[in-house]
Design an enzyme around this catalytic site. Sequence first.
Site, PDB file in Angstrom:
ATOM      1  N   ILE A  81       0.851  -1.191   0.000  1.00 54.33           N
ATOM      2  CA  ILE A  81       0.000   0.000   0.000  1.00 54.33           C
ATOM      3  C   ILE A  81       0.886   1.239   0.000  1.00 54.33           C
ATOM      4  O   ILE A  81       1.732   1.404   0.884  1.00 54.33           O
ATOM      5  CB  ILE A  81      -0.940   0.007   1.216  1.00 54.33           C
ATOM      6  CG1 ILE A  81      -1.825  -1.244   1.203  1.00 54.33           C
ATOM      7  CG2 ILE A  81      -1.812   1.261   1.217  1.00 54.33           C
ATOM      8  CD1 ILE A  81      -2.689  -1.409   2.440  1.00 54.33           C
ATOM      9  N   GLU A  82       0.695   2.089  -0.984  1.00 53.64           N
ATOM     10  CA  GLU A  82       1.519   3.292  -1.101  1.00 53.64           C
ATOM     11  C   GLU A  82       1.203   4.243   0.055  1.00 53.64           C
ATOM     12  O   GLU A  82       0.048   4.478   0.395  1.00 53.64           O
ATOM     13  CB  GLU A  82       1.243   3.947  -2.457  1.00 53.64           C
ATOM     14  CG  GLU A  82       2.214   5.047  -2.825  1.00 53.64           C
ATOM     15  CD  GLU A  82       1.790   6.377  -2.249  1.00 53.64           C
ATOM     16  OE1 GLU A  82       2.644   7.028  -1.608  1.00 53.64           O
ATOM     17  OE2 GLU A  82       0.614   6.757  -2.413  1.00 53.64           O
ATOM     18  N   CYS A 181      13.118   7.625  -0.989  1.00 52.33           N
ATOM     19  CA  CYS A 181      11.895   7.344  -1.731  1.00 52.33           C
ATOM     20  C   CYS A 181      12.209   7.326  -3.230  1.00 52.33           C
ATOM     21  O   CYS A 181      12.824   8.268  -3.742  1.00 52.33           O
ATOM     22  CB  CYS A 181      10.834   8.393  -1.419  1.00 52.33           C
ATOM     23  SG  CYS A 181       9.338   8.220  -2.424  1.00 52.33           S
ATOM     24  N   ASP A 188      14.543   8.355   3.803  1.00 55.99           N
ATOM     25  CA  ASP A 188      13.820   7.451   4.695  1.00 55.99           C
ATOM     26  C   ASP A 188      14.812   6.924   5.722  1.00 55.99           C
ATOM     27  O   ASP A 188      15.770   6.232   5.370  1.00 55.99           O
ATOM     28  CB  ASP A 188      13.214   6.275   3.909  1.00 55.99           C
ATOM     29  CG  ASP A 188      12.156   6.714   2.912  1.00 55.99           C
ATOM     30  OD1 ASP A 188      11.395   7.642   3.237  1.00 55.99           O
ATOM     31  OD2 ASP A 188      12.087   6.127   1.817  1.00 55.99           O
ATOM     32  N   HIS A 220      10.436   1.059   1.276  1.00 55.12           N
ATOM     33  CA  HIS A 220      10.824   0.444   2.542  1.00 55.12           C
ATOM     34  C   HIS A 220      10.783  -1.082   2.464  1.00 55.12           C
ATOM     35  O   HIS A 220      11.733  -1.775   2.863  1.00 55.12           O
ATOM     36  CB  HIS A 220       9.881   0.881   3.673  1.00 55.12           C
ATOM     37  CG  HIS A 220       9.672   2.348   3.799  1.00 55.12           C
ATOM     38  ND1 HIS A 220       8.952   3.080   2.884  1.00 55.12           N
ATOM     39  CD2 HIS A 220      10.061   3.229   4.755  1.00 55.12           C
ATOM     40  CE1 HIS A 220       8.914   4.355   3.258  1.00 55.12           C
ATOM     41  NE2 HIS A 220       9.584   4.470   4.387  1.00 55.12           N
ATOM     42  N   GLU A 221       9.648  -1.601   1.994  1.00 57.85           N
ATOM     43  CA  GLU A 221       9.454  -3.050   1.956  1.00 57.85           C
ATOM     44  C   GLU A 221      10.495  -3.726   1.071  1.00 57.85           C
ATOM     45  O   GLU A 221      11.007  -4.801   1.398  1.00 57.85           O
ATOM     46  CB  GLU A 221       8.047  -3.375   1.429  1.00 57.85           C
ATOM     47  CG  GLU A 221       6.913  -2.778   2.255  1.00 57.85           C
ATOM     48  CD  GLU A 221       6.461  -1.415   1.759  1.00 57.85           C
ATOM     49  OE1 GLU A 221       5.285  -1.079   1.972  1.00 57.85           O
ATOM     50  OE2 GLU A 221       7.277  -0.679   1.164  1.00 57.85           O
ATOM     51  N   ARG A 249       6.408   9.572   8.946  1.00 56.48           N
ATOM     52  CA  ARG A 249       6.179  10.613   7.950  1.00 56.48           C
ATOM     53  C   ARG A 249       4.681  10.653   7.655  1.00 56.48           C
ATOM     54  O   ARG A 249       4.071   9.617   7.404  1.00 56.48           O
ATOM     55  CB  ARG A 249       6.954  10.343   6.661  1.00 56.48           C
ATOM     56  CG  ARG A 249       6.726  11.423   5.598  1.00 56.48           C
ATOM     57  CD  ARG A 249       7.423  11.087   4.310  1.00 56.48           C
ATOM     58  NE  ARG A 249       8.868  11.066   4.469  1.00 56.48           N
ATOM     59  CZ  ARG A 249       9.695  10.499   3.593  1.00 56.48           C
ATOM     60  NH1 ARG A 249       9.210   9.893   2.531  1.00 56.48           N
ATOM     61  NH2 ARG A 249      10.993  10.527   3.796  1.00 56.48           N
TER      62      ARG A 249
END
Length: 275
Positions: A81-82, A181, A188, A220-221, A249
């Site tokens: 999920i963005e 990002c 991040d 991240h994932e 964030r």
Amino acid sequence: MNTSHYSVLGHTVPYPKVYDPSLLFPISRAVGRTQIGIGVVLPFVGEDRWHAYELSWLDARGKPCVATATFHVPCDSPYLIESKSLKLYLNSFSAEVFNRAEALRLRIAADLSACAGAAVAVEFGLPPVGGGDKEISLDRLNVDIEDYGPPNPDYLSNVAQNFVEEMVEETLTSTLFKSNCPVTGQPDWASVTVRYFGVPIDHEGLLRYFISFRHHAEFHEQCVERIFQDVLQRCAPQCLAVEARYTRRGGLDINPLRTTSEMAWPLSVFRDPRQ
């Protein structure tokens, strides 16, 4: 195929005034996994645990209510999920009336599950702030660093041993991790933990490897799955768990966890002090 280039990420968009589940934007996990050699059969289990700090709605009398919440997105879901779309979606509840908080929880769970393509668990509240008692901090190492990207798995190795290989169980952590990002270029920041059982992993090499993500652009994932793959292939531990606790964030933080065995390697669920 949904990609981040078609999402609201990196664009100026108005905040919603009414509830709108269509704001949620799924991104296929398969794209990032193909780049690191992960196919249909996953080499790990785990989840993406989201902490939500800015959740508000109206009760039956129109009085605002506020809460925190935790979302558990399974890593075998076809979509992640963005993050900006999730922020906007949660803000769309600010003028929505619910007679019971449980009705809101069920609504969020249904919407996130539809977006991810798998059952997403939702609960009110957050894990406590804490840390592992037996963690070994890599930040204490006195090393010279010159490589900040791209991620370099050549730094990863086992400690050279004579004769019989000694097996150890260690939990190694660093607060120095930074990635970026892939859409906006925003930094991040995260604390990363590697727990394993196997031949000892070289600590200095692992720290250098973490820092080589500093100029790298990836979600991240995907960063956590890249770390998992590289450590598994280069160091060959019998059991492995990798978790990153990213800083907040937009009222959200994300904590991806990937492990070889969910039953044998549960990491303590807690928030990083920087979260």
